[in-house]
Design a protein around this motif. Structure first.
Motif, PDB file in Angstrom:
ATOM      1  N   LYS A 248       0.830  -1.206   0.000  1.00 41.95           N
ATOM      2  CA  LYS A 248       0.000   0.000   0.000  1.00 41.95           C
ATOM      3  C   LYS A 248       0.866   1.258   0.000  1.00 41.95           C
ATOM      4  CE  LYS A 248      -2.003   1.565   3.731  1.00 41.95           C
ATOM      5  NZ  LYS A 248      -2.860   1.736   4.928  1.00 41.95           N
ATOM      6  N   TYR A 249       1.899   1.278   0.857  1.00 41.09           N
ATOM      7  CA  TYR A 249       2.784   2.447   0.937  1.00 41.09           C
ATOM      8  C   TYR A 249       3.585   2.635  -0.348  1.00 41.09           C
ATOM      9  CZ  TYR A 249       2.438   4.202   5.740  1.00 41.09           C
ATOM     10  OH  TYR A 249       2.013   4.808   6.893  1.00 41.09           O
TER      11      TYR A 249
ATOM     12  N   ASP B  79       3.728   5.720  -3.432  1.00 43.44           N
ATOM     13  CA  ASP B  79       4.952   6.514  -3.475  1.00 43.44           C
ATOM     14  C   ASP B  79       5.403   6.692  -4.921  1.00 43.44           C
ATOM     15  OD1 ASP B  79       7.620   7.475  -3.333  1.00 43.44           O
ATOM     16  OD2 ASP B  79       7.847   6.603  -1.336  1.00 43.44           O
TER      17      ASP B  79
ATOM     18  N   TRP C  23      11.865  -2.191   0.426  1.00 43.33           N
ATOM     19  CA  TRP C  23      11.502  -1.408   1.616  1.00 43.33           C
ATOM     20  C   TRP C  23      12.745  -0.996   2.410  1.00 43.33           C
ATOM     21  CZ3 TRP C  23       7.170   1.000   2.612  1.00 43.33           C
ATOM     22  CH2 TRP C  23       6.899   1.455   3.904  1.00 43.33           C
TER      23      TRP C  23
ATOM     24  N   GLN D 249       8.625   4.754   6.253  1.00 43.64           N
ATOM     25  CA  GLN D 249       7.371   5.166   5.617  1.00 43.64           C
ATOM     26  C   GLN D 249       7.407   6.619   5.130  1.00 43.64           C
ATOM     27  OE1 GLN D 249       7.571   4.766   9.096  1.00 43.64           O
ATOM     28  NE2 GLN D 249       7.873   6.989   9.052  1.00 43.64           N
TER      29      GLN D 249
ATOM     30  N   VAL E 230       7.669   9.915   3.015  1.00 43.69           N
ATOM     31  CA  VAL E 230       7.275  10.091   1.611  1.00 43.69           C
ATOM     32  C   VAL E 230       7.826  11.399   1.064  1.00 43.69           C
ATOM     33  CG1 VAL E 230       5.158   8.752   1.910  1.00 43.69           C
ATOM     34  CG2 VAL E 230       5.079  11.237   2.199  1.00 43.69           C
TER      35      VAL E 230
ATOM     36  N   HIS F  18       4.126  13.011  -3.112  1.00 45.80           N
ATOM     37  CA  HIS F  18       3.149  11.994  -2.688  1.00 45.80           C
ATOM     38  C   HIS F  18       1.806  12.697  -2.499  1.00 45.80           C
ATOM     39  CE1 HIS F  18       1.035   9.100  -0.150  1.00 45.80           C
ATOM     40  NE2 HIS F  18       1.947   8.197  -0.455  1.00 45.80           N
TER      41      HIS F  18
ATOM     42  N   TYR G  24       0.127  14.195   5.821  1.00 47.67           N
ATOM     43  CA  TYR G  24       1.033  13.516   6.753  1.00 47.67           C
ATOM     44  C   TYR G  24       1.860  14.526   7.540  1.00 47.67           C
ATOM     45  CZ  TYR G  24       0.111   9.170   4.129  1.00 47.67           C
ATOM     46  OH  TYR G  24      -0.471   8.085   3.528  1.00 47.67           O
TER      47      TYR G  24
END
Length: 265
Positions: A98-99, A103, A121, A219, A221, A225, A231
């Motif tokens: 999902k992340y 991105d 990751w 996580q 960004v 994004h 965020y």
């Protein structure tokens, strides 16, 4: 999970590369954490030994659902933090996808292979640390990344990690200084590194010898994004909330947010 033969081969090569005498404690370390040290992770760890990044692992200092962090040493006997992502966590895998899909740096390039996903990751976290470190944000110094293993500066001493912000109890004046320093790092991260942490709170800020260190940046960004500014505002709210509860006089979150965003170019 690594089999006994994999482990024995790993240890034979490990001792050859390091010149260490075989020890039962080394074998015990890798056998006990078999969910982390599968055959591929042992191979990746061996490559970091071969590159003379890691000399030895001493033990676990932090264990979460998605990763283990080990206290290690390099060939100069300097302390290391070695973060190894668990490639067996299906729940975490769904969150990664999902992340990464959201991105822009990884748009259309999210790996389907579980191992490659975790490797991506780890590289993302290393890249985020490096971008922040280069512009002067107070983060642990990133050292190396390979496959699902991230190596960085160890914050703490003798294998004991520095306490988190929520675990320390300094006076209000000291807290006010930390608040100002953290917010300045938020500005640097956004305006110079073009990154938003995305999960900033008292749970991922360490305090050591009068200085704060922002951690867990996987996580984070980039500003392009779609949710970056949302965020950012959430990060500011979290930080202000914590320090306000400790008695620190702070500006309102919207004031800080507006000031930072007004300086974006």
């Amino acid at each position: 999970m690594a089999g006994r033969r994999d482990l024995d081969r790993f240890l034979d090569e490990y001792y050859r590369l390091t010149g260490k005498e075989p020890r039962r404690s080394d074998k015990d370390l890798f056998e006990v954490v078999e969910e982390v040290f599968d055959a591929a992770t042992l191979k990746a760890l061996l490559e970091l030994v071969r590159r003379r990044v890691i000399f030895e692992l001493k033990g676990v200092v932090s264990a979460g659902k998605e990763a283990r962090v080990y206290w290690g040493k390099d060939f100069e006997k300097r302390d290391l933090a070695v973060k190894i992502y668990l490639t067996t966590s299906a729940e975490f895998r769904r969150g990664l996808i999902k992340y990464l899909e959201a991105d822009p740096r990884f748009a259309g390039r999210v790996p389907k292979s579980t191992r490659k996903l975790y490797s991506t990751w780890a590289r993302k976290e290393f890249s985020n640390y490096m971008r922040m470190f280069k512009v002067g944000v107070s983060v642990p110094r990133p050292i190396a990344v390979h496959e699902n293993i991230l190596v960085m500066e160890f914050i703490g001493e003798n294998g004991k990690p520095a306490p988190l912000l929520r675990e320390v109890d300094p006076d209000v004046e000291t807290l006010a200084e930390i608040f100002r320093a953290v917010m300045e790092d938020v500005r640097k991260s956004v305006l110079r590194a073009r990154l938003v942490h995305g999960d900033l709170s008292e749970y991922n800020i360490m305090v050591w010898e009068g200085k704060h260190y922002i951690i867990d940046v996987s996580q984070a960004v980039t500003l392009d994004h779609p949710n970056a500014l949302d965020y950012l505002y959430r990060d500011i709210v979290n930080v202000v909330r914590f320090f306000s509860k400790q008695g620190v006089e702070t500006p309102r979150p919207e004031e800080i947010f507006k000031e930072i965003v007004s300086n974006l170019r």
